[in-house]
Scaffold this motif. Sequence first.
Motif, PDB file in Angstrom:
ATOM      1  N   ALA A   1       1.067  -1.177  -0.084  1.00  0.00           N
ATOM      2  CA  ALA A   1       0.034   0.223  -0.073  1.00  0.00           C
ATOM      3  C   ALA A   1       0.861   1.289  -0.017  1.00  0.00           C
ATOM      4  O   ALA A   1       1.781   1.439   0.664  1.00  0.00           O
ATOM      5  N   CYS A   2       0.686   2.263  -0.906  1.00  0.00           N
ATOM      6  CA  CYS A   2       1.590   3.326  -1.231  1.00  0.00           C
ATOM      7  C   CYS A   2       0.860   4.524  -1.964  1.00  0.00           C
ATOM      8  O   CYS A   2      -0.394   4.368  -2.320  1.00  0.00           O
ATOM      9  N   THR A   3       1.377   5.694  -1.686  1.00  0.00           N
ATOM     10  CA  THR A   3       0.982   6.916  -2.578  1.00  0.00           C
ATOM     11  C   THR A   3       1.780   6.859  -3.732  1.00  0.00           C
ATOM     12  O   THR A   3       3.048   6.903  -3.490  1.00  0.00           O
ATOM     13  N   ILE A   4       1.052   7.328  -4.886  1.00  0.00           N
ATOM     14  CA  ILE A   4       2.056   8.065  -5.936  1.00  0.00           C
ATOM     15  C   ILE A   4       1.753   9.347  -6.194  1.00  0.00           C
ATOM     16  O   ILE A   4       0.388   9.693  -6.224  1.00  0.00           O
ATOM     17  N   CYS A   5       2.593  10.357  -6.174  1.00  0.00           N
ATOM     18  CA  CYS A   5       2.317  11.707  -6.315  1.00  0.00           C
ATOM     19  C   CYS A   5       3.392  12.499  -7.021  1.00  0.00           C
ATOM     20  O   CYS A   5       4.592  11.963  -7.171  1.00  0.00           O
ATOM     21  N   SER A   6       3.170  13.794  -7.174  1.00  0.00           N
ATOM     22  CA  SER A   6       4.367  14.536  -7.641  1.00  0.00           C
ATOM     23  C   SER A   6       4.654  15.328  -6.460  1.00  0.00           C
ATOM     24  O   SER A   6       3.931  15.274  -5.470  1.00  0.00           O
ATOM     25  N   ALA A   7       5.728  16.109  -6.434  1.00  0.00           N
ATOM     26  CA  ALA A   7       6.531  16.668  -5.322  1.00  0.00           C
ATOM     27  C   ALA A   7       5.451  18.005  -5.206  1.00  0.00           C
ATOM     28  O   ALA A   7       4.883  18.491  -5.902  1.00  0.00           O
ATOM     29  N   ASP A   8       5.304  18.335  -3.760  1.00  0.00           N
ATOM     30  CA  ASP A   8       4.623  19.477  -3.448  1.00  0.00           C
ATOM     31  C   ASP A   8       4.903  20.634  -4.129  1.00  0.00           C
ATOM     32  O   ASP A   8       6.084  21.027  -4.316  1.00  0.00           O
TER      33      ASP A   8
ATOM     34  N   LEU B   1      -3.501   8.357  -5.162  1.00  0.00           N
ATOM     35  CA  LEU B   1      -2.984   8.974  -6.386  1.00  0.00           C
ATOM     36  C   LEU B   1      -3.214  10.208  -5.871  1.00  0.00           C
ATOM     37  O   LEU B   1      -4.283  10.790  -5.712  1.00  0.00           O
ATOM     38  N   SER B   2      -2.270  11.144  -6.059  1.00  0.00           N
ATOM     39  CA  SER B   2      -2.378  12.471  -5.475  1.00  0.00           C
ATOM     40  C   SER B   2      -1.346  13.401  -6.322  1.00  0.00           C
ATOM     41  O   SER B   2      -0.281  12.993  -6.764  1.00  0.00           O
ATOM     42  N   ASN B   3      -1.925  14.625  -6.677  1.00  0.00           N
ATOM     43  CA  ASN B   3      -1.134  15.517  -7.526  1.00  0.00           C
ATOM     44  C   ASN B   3      -0.454  15.114  -8.435  1.00  0.00           C
ATOM     45  O   ASN B   3       0.864  15.460  -8.938  1.00  0.00           O
ATOM     46  N   ILE B   4      -1.134  14.367  -9.476  1.00  0.00           N
ATOM     47  CA  ILE B   4      -0.538  14.100 -10.773  1.00  0.00           C
ATOM     48  C   ILE B   4      -1.705  14.210 -11.892  1.00  0.00           C
ATOM     49  O   ILE B   4      -2.701  14.470 -11.625  1.00  0.00           O
ATOM     50  N   THR B   5      -1.054  14.061 -13.051  1.00  0.00           N
ATOM     51  CA  THR B   5      -1.980  14.209 -14.362  1.00  0.00           C
ATOM     52  C   THR B   5      -2.085  12.616 -14.616  1.00  0.00           C
ATOM     53  O   THR B   5      -1.147  11.880 -14.968  1.00  0.00           O
ATOM     54  N   TYR B   6      -3.102  12.042 -14.590  1.00  0.00           N
ATOM     55  CA  TYR B   6      -3.897  10.743 -14.597  1.00  0.00           C
ATOM     56  C   TYR B   6      -4.170  10.452 -16.149  1.00  0.00           C
ATOM     57  O   TYR B   6      -4.824  11.046 -17.109  1.00  0.00           O
ATOM     58  N   ALA B   7      -3.350   9.466 -16.812  1.00  0.00           N
ATOM     59  CA  ALA B   7      -3.321   9.106 -18.287  1.00  0.00           C
ATOM     60  C   ALA B   7      -3.163   7.593 -18.531  1.00  0.00           C
ATOM     61  O   ALA B   7      -2.761   7.380 -19.545  1.00  0.00           O
ATOM     62  N   LEU B   8      -3.538   6.708 -17.483  1.00  0.00           N
ATOM     63  CA  LEU B   8      -3.467   5.347 -17.696  1.00  0.00           C
ATOM     64  C   LEU B   8      -4.499   4.951 -18.432  1.00  0.00           C
ATOM     65  O   LEU B   8      -5.609   5.664 -18.646  1.00  0.00           O
ATOM     66  N   GLY B   9      -4.418   3.596 -19.018  1.00  0.00           N
ATOM     67  CA  GLY B   9      -5.749   3.149 -19.381  1.00  0.00           C
ATOM     68  C   GLY B   9      -6.483   2.826 -18.313  1.00  0.00           C
ATOM     69  O   GLY B   9      -6.423   3.078 -17.420  1.00  0.00           O
ATOM     70  N   ASN B  10      -7.308   1.721 -18.418  1.00  0.00           N
ATOM     71  CA  ASN B  10      -8.286   0.961 -17.694  1.00  0.00           C
ATOM     72  C   ASN B  10      -7.303   0.837 -16.290  1.00  0.00           C
ATOM     73  O   ASN B  10      -6.219   0.346 -16.249  1.00  0.00           O
ATOM     74  N   LEU B  11      -7.825   1.207 -15.078  1.00  0.00           N
ATOM     75  CA  LEU B  11      -7.163   0.568 -13.707  1.00  0.00           C
ATOM     76  C   LEU B  11      -7.954  -0.270 -13.081  1.00  0.00           C
ATOM     77  O   LEU B  11      -9.161   0.061 -12.821  1.00  0.00           O
ATOM     78  N   TYR B  12      -7.461  -1.305 -12.920  1.00  0.00           N
ATOM     79  CA  TYR B  12      -8.079  -2.433 -12.154  1.00  0.00           C
ATOM     80  C   TYR B  12      -7.735  -2.467 -10.823  1.00  0.00           C
ATOM     81  O   TYR B  12      -6.555  -2.959 -10.501  1.00  0.00           O
TER      82      TYR B  12
ATOM     83  N   GLU C   1       5.196  21.062  -7.294  1.00  0.00           N
ATOM     84  CA  GLU C   1       5.686  20.798  -8.628  1.00  0.00           C
ATOM     85  C   GLU C   1       4.906  20.887  -9.541  1.00  0.00           C
ATOM     86  O   GLU C   1       3.555  20.733  -9.349  1.00  0.00           O
ATOM     87  N   THR C   2       5.070  20.599 -10.928  1.00  0.00           N
ATOM     88  CA  THR C   2       4.235  20.178 -12.193  1.00  0.00           C
ATOM     89  C   THR C   2       3.528  18.826 -11.544  1.00  0.00           C
ATOM     90  O   THR C   2       4.149  18.109 -10.865  1.00  0.00           O
ATOM     91  N   LYS C   3       2.285  18.630 -12.035  1.00  0.00           N
ATOM     92  CA  LYS C   3       1.595  17.516 -11.908  1.00  0.00           C
ATOM     93  C   LYS C   3       2.182  16.822 -12.948  1.00  0.00           C
ATOM     94  O   LYS C   3       1.576  16.460 -13.995  1.00  0.00           O
ATOM     95  N   TYR C   4       2.949  15.911 -12.762  1.00  0.00           N
ATOM     96  CA  TYR C   4       3.532  14.869 -13.666  1.00  0.00           C
ATOM     97  C   TYR C   4       2.636  13.812 -14.215  1.00  0.00           C
ATOM     98  O   TYR C   4       1.740  13.522 -13.499  1.00  0.00           O
ATOM     99  N   ARG C   5       2.651  13.391 -15.211  1.00  0.00           N
ATOM    100  CA  ARG C   5       1.849  12.558 -15.941  1.00  0.00           C
ATOM    101  C   ARG C   5       2.054  11.101 -15.859  1.00  0.00           C
ATOM    102  O   ARG C   5       3.337  10.818 -16.078  1.00  0.00           O
ATOM    103  N   LEU C   6       1.147  10.257 -15.068  1.00  0.00           N
ATOM    104  CA  LEU C   6       1.326   8.993 -15.099  1.00  0.00           C
ATOM    105  C   LEU C   6       0.566   8.281 -16.430  1.00  0.00           C
ATOM    106  O   LEU C   6      -0.877   8.488 -16.344  1.00  0.00           O
ATOM    107  N   SER C   7       1.055   7.674 -17.210  1.00  0.00           N
ATOM    108  CA  SER C   7       0.198   7.335 -18.302  1.00  0.00           C
ATOM    109  C   SER C   7       0.919   5.776 -18.746  1.00  0.00           C
ATOM    110  O   SER C   7       1.943   5.316 -18.167  1.00  0.00           O
ATOM    111  N   GLY C   8       0.170   5.030 -19.893  1.00  0.00           N
ATOM    112  CA  GLY C   8       0.340   4.012 -20.119  1.00  0.00           C
ATOM    113  C   GLY C   8      -0.542   2.949 -20.474  1.00  0.00           C
ATOM    114  O   GLY C   8      -1.539   3.273 -20.444  1.00  0.00           O
ATOM    115  N   SER C   9      -0.007   1.630 -20.503  1.00  0.00           N
ATOM    116  CA  SER C   9      -1.061   0.404 -20.706  1.00  0.00           C
ATOM    117  C   SER C   9      -1.960   0.290 -19.365  1.00  0.00           C
ATOM    118  O   SER C   9      -1.644   0.889 -18.359  1.00  0.00           O
TER     119      SER C   9
END
Length: 248
Positions: free
Chosen positions: A41-48, A68-79, A50-58
């Motif tokens: 269990a964890c958090t994925i975020c951009s630094a306070d 998920l915190s302070n990011i730009t979300y661009a993943l496909g389906n998340l299960y 900072e730019t909302k970095y993009r998390l993208s992919g399959s």
Amino acid sequence: MVDGTNYQSWSAASAAVKEGGTIVLNDDVQLTEEDKLPDVACTICSADGETKYRLSGSPMTMNADLTLSNITYALGNLYANGHDLTVSNDVETAWSWTGYNLYAGSTAESTAAGTQHISVQAGDFAVIASGRGSTTHTASVDVTVGGTADVNLAGAYMGAKLDGDVTFHVADGVKLNQFLGEQSGGSVTGNLTLQIKGTPTLKSYNPTYKASVNKDSFGTLDLTGAAADFITANRDKFTGFATFLPTA
């Protein structure tokens, strides 16, 4: 970055993060089919600040609870695969032709140890309490949408089964574009509840807020916390619910 250490690959950072820890993005991250989400269990975020970095992919499958915190979300389906998922109020969604689907289950049989919690406080998402395809997700699922979330909601995806109860909490100010308790061929074996608070925004044209496309009567529409003017303007848009709880 994990615990002050920079890593040059997602796999290294994912392996390094500890239970309850944080992976801090300091650049855009593109995940591939070979990548996986952390096993703890964890958090994925951009630094306070900072730019909302993009998390993208399959499309990705969760292996543990995730925030998920302070990011730009661009993943496909998340299960979510039976785990708890939180999309914080500072998340943005990148523009997409196809949109972003969050499934409580998976593409295979899945289960949750206790009540599974999905919270979406921002972004443009479809949130589905089952898995995808001809799968069974064995769980009681509690879905909360609030903040600036812009959502479509469904209890069971087409052909999928949710073996358990599902409750949707829709807060004041949310944009609720669609609700389908059971999509075509999908089934919820337990109780279905849609709870409305305050004054969410509903779709103004061709609205669909239906308990089930498979049954004439199913589930509970709970408007005890909804504003009176919301009920007056929108009650007739909600169809097929077996039980209607009016405002207190």
